[in-house]
Design a protein around this motif. Structure first.
Motif, PDB file in Angstrom:
ATOM      1  N   HIS A 104      49.493  40.282  37.785  1.00 16.23           N
ATOM      2  CA  HIS A 104      48.661  39.991  36.619  1.00 16.23           C
ATOM      3  C   HIS A 104      48.364  41.318  35.893  1.00 16.23           C
ATOM      4  N   PRO A 105      48.062  41.284  34.594  1.00 20.53           N
ATOM      5  CA  PRO A 105      47.719  42.530  33.893  1.00 20.53           C
ATOM      6  C   PRO A 105      46.617  43.357  34.562  1.00 20.53           C
ATOM      7  N   LEU A 106      45.690  42.714  35.276  1.00 19.93           N
ATOM      8  CA  LEU A 106      44.633  43.470  35.954  1.00 19.93           C
ATOM      9  C   LEU A 106      45.173  44.305  37.125  1.00 19.93           C
ATOM     10  N   GLN A 107      46.450  44.089  37.481  1.00 18.56           N
ATOM     11  CA  GLN A 107      47.063  44.885  38.545  1.00 18.56           C
ATOM     12  C   GLN A 107      47.146  46.363  38.174  1.00 18.56           C
TER      13      GLN A 107
ATOM     14  N   GLY B 199      44.174  35.931  40.761  1.00 15.91           N
ATOM     15  CA  GLY B 199      43.121  36.523  41.562  1.00 15.91           C
ATOM     16  C   GLY B 199      43.600  37.637  42.455  1.00 15.91           C
ATOM     17  N   ALA B 200      42.680  38.107  43.297  1.00 11.79           N
ATOM     18  CA  ALA B 200      42.949  39.242  44.176  1.00 11.79           C
ATOM     19  C   ALA B 200      43.509  38.772  45.513  1.00 11.79           C
ATOM     20  N   VAL B 201      44.502  39.474  45.993  1.00 13.94           N
ATOM     21  CA  VAL B 201      45.086  39.225  47.308  1.00 13.94           C
ATOM     22  C   VAL B 201      45.324  40.561  47.992  1.00 13.94           C
ATOM     23  N   GLU B 202      45.593  40.503  49.278  1.00 13.17           N
ATOM     24  CA  GLU B 202      45.958  41.696  50.039  1.00 13.17           C
ATOM     25  C   GLU B 202      47.444  41.570  50.369  1.00 13.17           C
TER      26      GLU B 202
END
Length: 205
Positions: A136-139, A175-178
């Motif tokens: 995602h762009p937030l990356q 969303g956020a993942v690890e």
């Protein structure tokens, strides 16, 4: 030698040999013995895993080095995959040839992205599945992998536009993942996960 040939010329596997977690989660959707196209499969971790599940896999990539490693991994795992060297800027599958297309971290520049996505959607049979995970762009705030160009990162709304008229959205999540995918994808990441299905009547190119 192109960028990806250089990337894959290192010892070992840049993104590991285990399949993408989202692909594993979504694999239940595929019919038994499905014909699956895996564009941008790199060193083969996803295509080989799919072949181990009994599917007929075509791994397509722009790196001959990556595909050579994919074939070696398949042999090591006791399965076979078909490999195709090509460039998504102009490569297209045979229309209606596949039950599923799996796109994992295949980031394309805007000039070719939508056309490539629609050509891949056209390769699906009616009822066929597209399973996609990307950054995602937030990356851009993270150091766990991916292009450093926001124009090559995808939101769910961008994917909806790309596949409009071709695929019905079944699932979308941002969303956020690890991540723990070899040395190439490690740590906290912001991703987009998207699943689409081709209806009985697809769009036109």
């Amino acid at each position: 030698m192109n960028f990806w040939d250089q990337n894959f010329s290192v010892d070992g596997f840049k993104y590991g040999t285990e399949p993408n977690a989202f692909l594993v989660q979504q694999a239940h959707r595929l019919p038994a013995g499905a014909d699956v196209l895996v564009p941008g499969d790199g060193e083969g971790r996803n295509g080989v895993w799919l072949a181990q599940q009994g599917h007929h896999v075509t791994a397509m990539d722009g790196s001959s080095v990556g595909l050579e490693k994919a074939r070696a991994l398949a042999q090591e795992r006791g399965v076979t995959i078909d490999t195709v060297l090509g460039d998504l800027a102009d490569w297209a599958p045979i229309p209606g040839a596949f039950d599923a297309v799996v796109l994992t971290y295949v980031h394309l520049p805007p000039a070719i992205r939508q056309g490539a996505h629609r050509r891949l959607a056209r390769g699906l049979r009616p009822g066929g599945w597209l399973v996609l995970e990307c950054f995602h762009p937030l990356q851009l705030a993270n150091s766990s992998g991916g292009p450093k160009d926001a124009a090559m990162l995808y939101s769910a709304s961008l994917l909806r536009e790309d596949f409009a008229g071709w695929l019905d959205e079944v699932e979308a999540w941002e969303g956020a993942v690890e991540l723990a995918e070899g040395g190439g994808h490690q740590g906290q990441a912001h991703v987009t996960r998207w699943v689409g299905r081709r209806g009985a009547v697809g769009g036109t190119m």
